[in-house]
Design an enzyme around this catalytic site. Structure first.
Site, PDB file in Angstrom:
ATOM      1  N   CYS A  20      22.977  61.331  13.810  1.00 16.64           N
ATOM      2  CA  CYS A  20      21.777  60.952  14.580  1.00 16.64           C
ATOM      3  C   CYS A  20      20.731  61.181  15.012  1.00 16.64           C
ATOM      4  O   CYS A  20      19.845  60.624  15.339  1.00 16.64           O
ATOM      5  CB  CYS A  20      22.443  61.028  16.079  1.00 16.64           C
ATOM      6  SG  CYS A  20      23.577  59.780  16.284  1.00 16.64           S
ATOM      7  N   LYS A  23      17.831  58.829  14.240  1.00 17.34           N
ATOM      8  CA  LYS A  23      17.133  57.800  14.899  1.00 17.34           C
ATOM      9  C   LYS A  23      15.981  57.729  15.052  1.00 17.34           C
ATOM     10  O   LYS A  23      15.055  58.238  14.533  1.00 17.34           O
ATOM     11  CB  LYS A  23      17.588  58.624  16.282  1.00 17.34           C
ATOM     12  CG  LYS A  23      18.886  57.639  16.549  1.00 17.34           C
ATOM     13  CD  LYS A  23      20.160  57.979  18.665  1.00 17.34           C
ATOM     14  CE  LYS A  23      20.838  57.788  18.840  1.00 17.34           C
ATOM     15  NZ  LYS A  23      21.386  57.603  19.756  1.00 17.34           N
ATOM     16  N   GLY A  55      17.388  52.747  29.679  1.00 19.83           N
ATOM     17  CA  GLY A  55      18.251  52.925  28.377  1.00 19.83           C
ATOM     18  C   GLY A  55      19.599  54.303  28.290  1.00 19.83           C
ATOM     19  O   GLY A  55      20.130  54.710  27.963  1.00 19.83           O
ATOM     20  N   ASP A  57      23.529  53.599  27.651  1.00 18.79           N
ATOM     21  CA  ASP A  57      24.698  53.479  26.552  1.00 18.79           C
ATOM     22  C   ASP A  57      24.829  52.476  26.173  1.00 18.79           C
ATOM     23  O   ASP A  57      25.237  52.487  24.499  1.00 18.79           O
ATOM     24  CB  ASP A  57      25.811  54.695  26.583  1.00 18.79           C
ATOM     25  CG  ASP A  57      25.385  56.432  26.765  1.00 18.79           C
ATOM     26  OD1 ASP A  57      24.387  57.007  25.957  1.00 18.79           O
ATOM     27  OD2 ASP A  57      25.657  56.401  27.687  1.00 18.79           O
ATOM     28  N   ASP A  76      26.252  50.443  16.615  1.00 15.74           N
ATOM     29  CA  ASP A  76      25.220  51.995  16.435  1.00 15.74           C
ATOM     30  C   ASP A  76      26.209  51.389  14.963  1.00 15.74           C
ATOM     31  O   ASP A  76      26.863  52.078  14.888  1.00 15.74           O
ATOM     32  CB  ASP A  76      26.360  53.576  17.451  1.00 15.74           C
ATOM     33  CG  ASP A  76      25.187  54.736  17.129  1.00 15.74           C
ATOM     34  OD1 ASP A  76      24.356  55.056  15.755  1.00 15.74           O
ATOM     35  OD2 ASP A  76      25.266  55.060  18.673  1.00 15.74           O
ATOM     36  N   ASP A  99      29.572  54.957  23.075  1.00  7.72           N
ATOM     37  CA  ASP A  99      28.571  54.393  23.923  1.00  7.72           C
ATOM     38  C   ASP A  99      29.877  53.444  24.655  1.00  7.72           C
ATOM     39  O   ASP A  99      29.308  53.932  25.966  1.00  7.72           O
ATOM     40  CB  ASP A  99      27.881  53.701  22.963  1.00  7.72           C
ATOM     41  CG  ASP A  99      27.098  54.136  22.862  1.00  7.72           C
ATOM     42  OD1 ASP A  99      26.385  54.860  22.875  1.00  7.72           O
ATOM     43  OD2 ASP A  99      26.207  53.908  21.274  1.00  7.72           O
ATOM     44  N   ASP A 232      26.632  59.821  26.912  1.00  7.50           N
ATOM     45  CA  ASP A 232      27.413  61.026  25.858  1.00  7.50           C
ATOM     46  C   ASP A 232      26.023  61.276  24.896  1.00  7.50           C
ATOM     47  O   ASP A 232      24.814  60.753  25.672  1.00  7.50           O
ATOM     48  CB  ASP A 232      27.436  60.053  24.870  1.00  7.50           C
ATOM     49  CG  ASP A 232      27.253  58.976  24.148  1.00  7.50           C
ATOM     50  OD1 ASP A 232      26.710  58.534  24.690  1.00  7.50           O
ATOM     51  OD2 ASP A 232      27.475  58.451  23.254  1.00  7.50           O
TER      52      ASP A 232
END
Length: 339
Positions: A20, A23, A55, A57, A76, A99, A232
């Site tokens: 991640c 991103k 915004g 999850d 994701d 998510d 999360d």
């Protein structure tokens, strides 16, 4: 897959970033989506309960004629976060499923998203990645129904996941209120340990175990405790996701830095300089809204550390999870205050 093949290929060396941490920076992403509006579709029998506005999850929509059922949708994927292909597949799948759990939902169907440099990496490694994803989805009780693949210079893997939830019992990032404690269900430090792994090849079993652990039990415990607000903790770090939650809820979050749990070796990794660019961008992004007080530089970086498949941050007490702060009325300038 043979041990020889696994030992000779380091997947993390085929990616510019890891997990991640790759991103798009949150500040840049906000600019990209700032002009987008969600139209009200004709008919109105499938209202969008959660969309782009805060915004959150995942997206949530109700089903026609099924007022007690909502559909939760997310996607994701990311570049290799570890060298072992099976572990990477497991981590990416757990991260994508998270998510749905973070919205209070139950995943029911996933499809694979695979980008593979077919001229540079053997497909036997891709098979191991997919096997890892399948095993985690099976553990979650979620079907895997195929997916989509492309030839890409950089390997990437993840899932698009569909889940179901009770629309009256969602976990959202905009329903926090003053007086609620903040619980964190996994320790921090995944980003710096993964970055150390990428640079040195050292393997951190505690990080892999944390990243492959489903957030299912944490979500069920949060719902059972009456929580309605959660998110999360992934690529934007604890501070980034906490900022989004506090901003969406119109509150200030007071974080007890001494209560935040960290993985073994995390502080040493920061001390030794294994901090990703994504983590530094996270810290820069939240700085204007954060009262840092006397918090030292290394702790600030750990609190902004770009997590991969991190835990849930819940506005409410979750059995077994440490309470790391509380929500208070908005102070007029900060969404986060560190103590």
């Amino acid at each position: 897959m043979t041990p020889t093949r696994q030992a000779t290929v380091r997947l993390t060396q085929f990616a510019h970033g890891g997990g991640c941490a790759c991103k798009i920076p949150p500040g840049e992403l906000e600019e990209v989506v700032s002009g987008l509006t969600v139209p009200q579709l004709a008919g109105g029998d499938t209202p969008l309960l959660v969309g782009l506005a805060t915004g959150d999850d995942a997206a949530v929509v109700t089903l026609p004629g099924r007022p007690g059922t909502a559909v939760v949708c997310t996607a994701d994927f990311f570049t290799p976060v570890v060298d072992d292909p099976y572990d990477w597949g497991r981590i990416a799948a757990a991260n994508a499923l998270s998510d749905v759990y973070a919205m209070g939902g139950r995943p029911v169907l996933a499809v694979n998203l695979l980008a593979w440099p077919r001229d540079r990496l053997p497909f036997e490694l891709a098979r191991e990645v997919l096997r890892g994803g399948l095993d985690i989805a099976t553990e979650a009780g979620c079907h895997v129904g195929g997916g989509h693949s492309v030839d890409d210079p950089e390997p990437k893997y993840g899932m698009a996941v569909t889940g179901v939830a009770d629309p009256e019992r969602l976990l959202r990032n905009d329903t926090g209120r003053p007086g609620l404690p903040l619980s964190l269900t996994k320790p921090l430090g995944l980003g710096v340990l993964n970055n150390r792994h990428k640079v040195t090849g050292e393997r951190f079993a505690q990080a892999v175990a944390t990243m492959t652990a489903l957030n299912r039990d944490a979500a069920e415990a949060a719902l059972a405790a009456g929580a309605t607000c959660a998110t999360d903790v992934t690529g934007f770090g604890l501070l980034g996701h906490l900022h989004k939650l506090a901003k969406a809820s119109g509150v200030t979050a007071v974080l007890d830095t001494a209560a935040v749990p960290y993985l073994e070796g995390a502080r040493e990794a920061v001390r030794d300089g294994f901090v990703s660019g994504g983590t530094r961008r996270n810290l820069e992004w939240v700085a204007p809204w954060t009262g840092f007080g006397s918090t030292d530089a290394d702790t600030r970086l750990l609190l902004a550390d770009a997590q991969t498949s991190g835990g849930l941050l819940v506005a409410g007490e979750v059995p077994g999870a440490p309470v790391v702060g509380e929500l208070v009325p908005y102070d007029g300038s900060h969404t986060i205050v560190l103590e």
